[in-house]
Design a protein around this motif. Structure first.
Motif, PDB file in Angstrom:
ATOM      1  N   ASN A 111     -12.124  99.461  26.053  1.00  0.00           N
ATOM      2  CA  ASN A 111     -13.381  98.933  25.973  1.00  0.00           C
ATOM      3  C   ASN A 111     -14.030  99.760  24.822  1.00  0.00           C
ATOM      4  OD1 ASN A 111     -16.374  99.925  26.839  1.00  0.00           O
ATOM      5  ND2 ASN A 111     -16.046  97.655  27.330  1.00  0.00           N
ATOM      6  N   ALA A 113     -17.033 100.672  24.175  1.00  0.00           N
ATOM      7  CA  ALA A 113     -17.766 101.800  24.484  1.00  0.00           C
ATOM      8  C   ALA A 113     -17.305 103.143  25.049  1.00  0.00           C
ATOM      9  CB  ALA A 113     -18.793 101.566  25.559  1.00  0.00           C
ATOM     10  N   ARG A 114     -16.024 102.923  25.608  1.00  0.00           N
ATOM     11  CA  ARG A 114     -15.256 104.072  26.014  1.00  0.00           C
ATOM     12  C   ARG A 114     -14.201 104.640  24.742  1.00  0.00           C
ATOM     13  NH1 ARG A 114     -12.638 101.201  30.185  1.00  0.00           N
ATOM     14  NH2 ARG A 114     -14.068 101.399  32.014  1.00  0.00           N
ATOM     15  N   GLY A 142     -25.008  99.089  26.047  1.00  0.00           N
ATOM     16  CA  GLY A 142     -23.527  99.294  26.710  1.00  0.00           C
ATOM     17  C   GLY A 142     -23.484 100.936  26.894  1.00  0.00           C
ATOM     18  N   ALA A 144     -20.616 104.275  28.511  1.00  0.00           N
ATOM     19  CA  ALA A 144     -19.360 104.603  29.186  1.00  0.00           C
ATOM     20  C   ALA A 144     -19.352 105.917  30.068  1.00  0.00           C
ATOM     21  CB  ALA A 144     -18.284 104.556  28.296  1.00  0.00           C
ATOM     22  N   GLN A 158     -13.701  98.358  35.184  1.00  0.00           N
ATOM     23  CA  GLN A 158     -15.262  98.215  34.644  1.00  0.00           C
ATOM     24  C   GLN A 158     -15.978  99.138  35.052  1.00  0.00           C
ATOM     25  OE1 GLN A 158     -15.559  94.186  36.916  1.00  0.00           O
ATOM     26  NE2 GLN A 158     -17.236  95.099  37.672  1.00  0.00           N
ATOM     27  N   CYS A 161     -18.779 101.233  32.480  1.00  0.00           N
ATOM     28  CA  CYS A 161     -19.121 100.284  31.415  1.00  0.00           C
ATOM     29  C   CYS A 161     -20.323  99.481  31.532  1.00  0.00           C
ATOM     30  CB  CYS A 161     -17.683  99.505  30.882  1.00  0.00           C
ATOM     31  SG  CYS A 161     -16.713 100.392  30.187  1.00  0.00           S
TER      32      CYS A 161
END
Lengths: 318, 318
Positions: A111, A113-114, A142, A144, A158, A161
């Motif tokens: 993802n 944002a991660r 967004g 993480a 998920q 996030c």
């Protein structure tokens, strides 16, 4: 070790070459909504080839690939599980086959944002902290979560996030995600015009002179002393702050890192949020600190470099 | 393997003997607000001694101790970090010394909601699931989180336990914890009278006939058709449901386990919450299921047995 990394964003893709903890070359690829996902990857391959030529690198020297995607990603199988409309064909795309056949390299997907949090943690303002939450404020919200030096994924990848979809006022606007009163529904660009137009005194506000109100306009009018702008801004700040408290109560971090274009008004945002958190978050051990991360694009590419590195090291161990 | 386990609750302590995955004997100890914490432990020691005598066990056969506490617990050092007023001296109590000198046994301490979740997971309705969140609805709103078969602790051991302090309406009541519009402030016994009295039509409501409105009264009057009771109940259900969505978005579970005396009205609560979650939680993989856990007292003791067991096994490994 040379890796090719790319962050697939809503309007453009940023691609780069990661070598020895640095992005040694990068390039922007504008994407078109009508393109198939295979075509997007084909164009990305072209950009990658140009990039490695530009740094005098051979294709055979590339041993890692990293992709950040704006969706939920099964990082163990490199599958996209859910994603925004633009890239919805990526759910059926075989990323592993592409990495093997086209590049013969180890692939790490995650993802976006991660990936950004990985960069913030290893190369950015989060260096030295092992417990970090992020909030990117803008079109959406967004984020993480990193807990004791590990990214939170959860069973369906998920966890961590969906901070933008924490309900902070269930009696308020419905969110795009289907939930009521999410941080996003109360404090992001996609709903800001709607929020402004629903204000009972909008006819008397300077905001009424704009066809489209974004955060830059809102904060400008707030600074000029417009009453409606003040009320809307304060409500947005409360939504972001309450969302931050929910993340703090959920994940027990030391540090909250904020990013997004809206951080140009950090002088308004950070003092409000820090004060709200100090007052309302229950953290008997001390206070969660807020920091700002600039250049979130590059930081995501650096983060991808770290994620590819970790994947290659783990493969060797097993 | 025989362990002594105790759940230190607000008004009483439940103590038991755990042997071969069962509580083979248990006893209730009423506690007094004026007692020092050392005195509480001394009384508990007495109860433990009676219990082991009752099951024909020798003190030397006890190789584990488990304590659940209504607070934040550093499980690695067996220190209480923060706790409600009643046991506030426990912050300075040396649990390890007590376990060694008095019982010569391995000690596992934890937050009471985590101990209950351990029981639910290993011996209760959560069996077979490795991703569970819990909500205990009553005087307050408690809970814990299990992610991929591991309890979530966080840096300061408070992750997963503060679901009751997720903001669901920042424009609403202030919570005991200092935060605005927590699930607890909108839906627990300590604030219910205040919520009811703030309703503009309280004078016309049958609730006005009660000195003290608890959930039993509220749900009774709701069933009788009282309009204010209906509105208050629906707002409470929305607060619990929004809190549940926040936990789902935070931790990505398969299962939500509800408990508390209020579950006598499960016929009202569960359909509302399941429907809200189905509609408002963003879970592209499927739907989070709700289950009810009865007998939460015993389940916490069983959970402590599991936690002690795990601690002893990990000690052997190291």
């Amino acid at each position: 070790m040379s890796y090719l990394v790319a962050d697939l964003g809503g309007t453009r893709i940023k691609a780069g070459v990661f070598q020895e903890k640095k992005i040694i070359a990068s390039s922007i690829l504008n994407t078109d909504n009508k393109e198939s996902f295979s075509k997007v990857i084909e164009n990305l391959d072209g950009v990658f080839e140009e990039l490695i030529t530009s740094v005098n690198c051979q294709k055979s020297e590339i041993n890692g690939l990293g992709l950040a995607l704006p969706g939920i990603v099964d990082i163990d199988r490199n599958h996209v599980l859910a994603i925004n409309d633009k890239y919805n064909e990526s759910i059926h795309f075989n990323f592993d086959r592409w990495a093997r056949d086209k590049w013969n390299a180890v692939l790490a997907t995650d993802n976006d944002a991660r990936a950004a949090l990985a960069g913030i943690w290893q190369y950015g303002v989060g260096k030295g902290y092992d417990n970090i939450i992020t909030m990117t404020l803008g079109t959406g919200v967004g984020g993480a979560a990193l807990i004791n030096g590990k990214f939170l994924y959860g069973k369906h990848y998920q966890a961590g996030c969906l901070g933008g979809h924490s309900t902070v006022n269930f009696d308020s606007f419905k969110c795009n995600c289907g939930n009521m009163g999410c941080v996003e529904a109360l404090g992001s660009t996609w709903n800001l015009n709607n929020i402004v137009q629903s204000h009972p005194d909008i006819a008397q506000s300077s905001l009424n002179n704009y066809d489209n109100v974004d955060f830059a306009v809102l904060f400008d009018e707030y600074r000029m002393g417009d009453t409606v702008s003040k009320e809307v801004t304060e409500n947005v700040l409360k939504a972001w702050s309450s969302g931050a408290v929910n993340l703090i109560h959920a994940y027990d971090p030391e540090l909250l890192v904020l990013s997004g274009g809206v951080m140009k008004s950090a002088d308004i945002i950070v003092p409000f949020m820090q004060n709200w958190i100090n007052k309302h978050a229950w953290t008997p051990w001390g206070k969660v600190q807020i920091k700002i991360s600039q250049a979130i694009d590059d930081i995501a590419l650096l983060g991808l470099g770290y994620l590819v590195d970790t994947k290659i090291k783990n493969k060797r161990k097993n």
